[in-house]
Design a protein around this motif. Structure first.
Motif, mmCIF file in Angstrom:
data_model
loop_
_atom_site.group_PDB
_atom_site.id
_atom_site.type_symbol
_atom_site.label_atom_id
_atom_site.label_comp_id
_atom_site.label_asym_id
_atom_site.label_seq_id
_atom_site.Cartn_x
_atom_site.Cartn_y
_atom_site.Cartn_z
ATOM 1 N N GLU A 184 0.905 -1.190 0.166
ATOM 2 C CA GLU A 184 0.008 0.029 0.117
ATOM 3 C C GLU A 184 0.909 1.339 -0.041
ATOM 4 N N ARG A 185 2.128 1.307 0.661
ATOM 5 C CA ARG A 185 2.783 2.456 0.767
ATOM 6 C C ARG A 185 3.278 2.796 -0.473
ATOM 7 N N GLN A 186 3.847 1.706 -1.284
ATOM 8 C CA GLN A 186 4.537 1.874 -2.618
ATOM 9 C C GLN A 186 3.530 2.687 -3.649
ATOM 10 N N ILE A 187 2.121 1.782 -3.446
ATOM 11 C CA ILE A 187 1.180 2.291 -4.454
ATOM 12 C C ILE A 187 0.758 3.662 -4.322
ATOM 13 N N TYR A 188 0.675 3.933 -3.097
ATOM 14 C CA TYR A 188 0.203 5.370 -2.544
ATOM 15 C C TYR A 188 1.300 6.494 -3.261
ATOM 16 N N ARG A 189 2.479 6.114 -3.013
ATOM 17 C CA ARG A 189 3.804 7.067 -3.271
ATOM 18 C C ARG A 189 3.721 7.121 -4.884
ATOM 19 N N LEU A 190 3.393 5.999 -5.335
ATOM 20 C CA LEU A 190 3.367 6.072 -6.973
ATOM 21 C C LEU A 190 2.208 6.974 -7.258
ATOM 22 N N ALA A 191 1.086 6.958 -6.750
ATOM 23 C CA ALA A 191 0.144 7.648 -7.231
ATOM 24 C C ALA A 191 -0.157 9.050 -6.940
ATOM 25 N N ARG A 192 0.675 9.299 -5.835
ATOM 26 C CA ARG A 192 1.142 10.777 -5.525
ATOM 27 C C ARG A 192 1.844 11.423 -6.398
ATOM 28 N N HIS A 193 2.862 10.513 -6.900
ATOM 29 C CA HIS A 193 3.896 11.301 -7.758
ATOM 30 C C HIS A 193 3.390 11.502 -9.219
ATOM 31 N N ILE A 194 2.249 10.634 -9.628
ATOM 32 C CA ILE A 194 1.657 10.828 -10.730
ATOM 33 C C ILE A 194 0.518 11.683 -10.943
ATOM 34 N N THR A 195 -0.249 11.828 -9.758
ATOM 35 C CA THR A 195 -1.312 12.496 -9.800
ATOM 36 C C THR A 195 -1.194 14.237 -8.981
ATOM 37 N N HIS A 196 0.079 13.957 -8.121
ATOM 38 C CA HIS A 196 0.308 15.366 -7.322
ATOM 39 C C HIS A 196 -0.845 15.814 -6.629
ATOM 40 N N ASN A 197 -1.624 15.145 -6.157
ATOM 41 C CA ASN A 197 -2.775 15.239 -5.498
ATOM 42 C C ASN A 197 -3.113 14.340 -4.419
ATOM 43 N N ASP A 198 -3.330 14.572 -3.167
ATOM 44 C CA ASP A 198 -3.373 13.736 -2.109
ATOM 45 C C ASP A 198 -4.820 12.954 -2.048
ATOM 46 N N GLU A 199 -5.840 13.847 -2.602
ATOM 47 C CA GLU A 199 -7.314 13.282 -2.594
ATOM 48 C C GLU A 199 -7.321 12.216 -3.805
ATOM 49 N N ASP A 200 -6.690 12.765 -5.046
ATOM 50 C CA ASP A 200 -6.535 11.494 -6.050
ATOM 51 C C ASP A 200 -5.736 10.308 -5.639
ATOM 52 N N ALA A 201 -4.728 10.524 -5.193
ATOM 53 C CA ALA A 201 -3.841 9.400 -4.655
ATOM 54 C C ALA A 201 -4.659 8.443 -3.747
ATOM 55 N N GLU A 202 -5.474 9.021 -2.880
ATOM 56 C CA GLU A 202 -6.235 8.184 -2.099
ATOM 57 C C GLU A 202 -7.065 7.166 -2.805
ATOM 58 N N ASP A 203 -7.905 8.168 -3.787
ATOM 59 C CA ASP A 203 -8.865 7.444 -4.649
ATOM 60 C C ASP A 203 -8.170 6.274 -5.415
ATOM 61 N N VAL A 204 -6.985 6.670 -6.043
ATOM 62 C CA VAL A 204 -6.305 5.623 -6.869
ATOM 63 C C VAL A 204 -5.710 4.401 -6.029
ATOM 64 N N LEU A 205 -5.294 4.643 -4.809
ATOM 65 C CA LEU A 205 -4.954 3.646 -3.984
ATOM 66 C C LEU A 205 -6.109 2.561 -3.775
ATOM 67 N N GLN A 206 -7.417 3.111 -3.564
ATOM 68 C CA GLN A 206 -8.443 2.275 -3.119
ATOM 69 C C GLN A 206 -8.728 1.635 -4.352
ATOM 70 N N GLU A 207 -9.006 2.546 -5.486
ATOM 71 C CA GLU A 207 -9.425 1.628 -6.629
ATOM 72 C C GLU A 207 -8.251 0.644 -7.109
ATOM 73 N N THR A 208 -7.241 0.872 -7.077
ATOM 74 C CA THR A 208 -6.178 -0.095 -7.445
ATOM 75 C C THR A 208 -6.417 -1.592 -6.600
ATOM 76 N N PHE A 209 -6.486 -1.285 -5.256
ATOM 77 C CA PHE A 209 -6.697 -2.640 -4.580
ATOM 78 C C PHE A 209 -7.974 -3.170 -4.951
ATOM 79 N N LEU A 210 -9.061 -2.617 -5.077
ATOM 80 C CA LEU A 210 -10.328 -3.137 -5.251
ATOM 81 C C LEU A 210 -10.496 -3.784 -6.631
ATOM 82 N N LYS A 211 -9.678 -3.154 -7.426
ATOM 83 C CA LYS A 211 -9.713 -3.707 -8.928
ATOM 84 C C LYS A 211 -8.741 -5.027 -8.980
ATOM 85 N N ALA A 212 -7.629 -4.940 -7.888
ATOM 86 C CA ALA A 212 -6.841 -6.239 -8.051
ATOM 87 C C ALA A 212 -7.618 -7.227 -7.400
#
Lengths: 81, 212
Positions: free
Chosen positions: B40-68
């Motif tokens: 989760e830490r690495q995925i969140y870090r990656l999501a933050r680096h791509i989106t540059h936005n905490d809220e978007d990064a949290e959504d990406v983190l959740q969606e990633t694991f739900l889809k996985a």
């Protein structure tokens, strides 16, 4: 004779050990004579070493909790048909 | 009798992970939770680096694991589990960016030419172990700020290749870009970071005389 610019273009492959022997020897030759490029190689290597050891920051607890809650909801809901 | 040889750590970790993935695929929720905790830490870090936005990064983190979780039966184990997760996370993050800038199509494969030359502006000798001058927290802040200041396409390639240690091929695969594009962005990212870090890590002036 290789210029510094040509040397830098090959730097990533040089550091990753992905160059043909002949090219590598040419770059080593430049490095032995160019103090600036030597410093760049040394400091880029250090940059990579430092980043490789960088752990990702732990998630804030509430963020982790929200993630686990969303997953639990998903796991307990019947699969879609 | 020949003593059993120790299994090297990376191999044992990979076996361990394959077993957890197999348990998760068989429907063990605890096993899937272990995979989440692991990445989760690495995925969140990656999501933050791509989106540059905490809220978007949290959504990406959740969606990633739900889809996985949803697609786990389709994971064949041909790639590493983390690489598979990254592919999902990158797609989710790009969708976020597209929504935010709806007028502009976003892709990591955009022809990207900043006109920048491959240059190194700061040339100074560093300390032998420059990271030791800073506390762990300070160091992390310096390193993350330096990454955040890179152009988005450099940032993502650098994090995948040099921080998460994916191969050039894996990085090209998950980002949907060519190998030469990965290499050229990686080179520029490395040089720019080196430049930025020089101001923190260069050898102090008085120590230079140690050479004389």
């Amino acid at each position: 004779m290789l210029t510094c610019k040509q040397f830098l273009e090959e730097l990533a492959d040089y550091l990753d050990g992905e160059l043909a022997e002949e090219v590598r020897r040419e770059l080593d030759g430049h490095l032995a004579e160019c103090p600036n490029c030597w410093v760049i190689v040394d400091t880029t290597k250090k940059t990579l070493q430092i980043y490789k050891g960088m752990e990702a920051r732990p998630l804030p607890p509430e963020l982790h909790a929200r993630l686990m809650k969303a997953l639990q909801r998903k796991m307990t809901q019947p699969p879609e048909r | 009798m020949k003593s059993p040889e120790a299994v090297p750590a990376p191999v044992s970790e990979a076996l361990d992970e394959a077993a957890i993935v197999a348990r998760a695929r068989a429907g063990d929720p605890q096993a899937f939770a272990e995979l989440v905790e692991r990445y989760e830490r690495q995925i969140y870090r990656l999501a933050r680096h791509i989106t540059h936005n905490d809220e978007d990064a949290e959504d990406v983190l959740q969606e990633t694991f739900l889809k996985a979780y949803e697609n786990l039966p389709g994971f064949q184990g041909q790639s590493k589990f983390y690489t598979w997760l990254v592919r999902i996370a990158v797609n989710e993050a790009l969708m976020k960016l597209r929504k935010r800038r709806s007028s502009k199509v976003v892709s990591l494969d955009e022809t990207f030419d900043t006109g920048e030359e491959t240059v190194a502006r700061e040339i100074a000798v560093w300390e032998d172990h420059p990271e030791e001058q800073y506390s762990r927290e300070e160091l992390r802040r310096i390193l993350e700020e330096a990454i955040d200041s890179l152009p988005p396409l450099y940032r993502t390639v650098f994090v995948l290749r040099d921080v998460d240690e994916l191969s050039t091929e894996e990085t090209a695969g998950v980002l949907g870009i060519s190998i030469p594009a990965v290499k050229s962005r990686l080179l520029r990212a490395r040089l720019q970071l080196r430049d930025k870090l020089t101001r923190y890590f260069k050898r102090k002036q008085e120590d230079l005389f140690a050479y004389l």
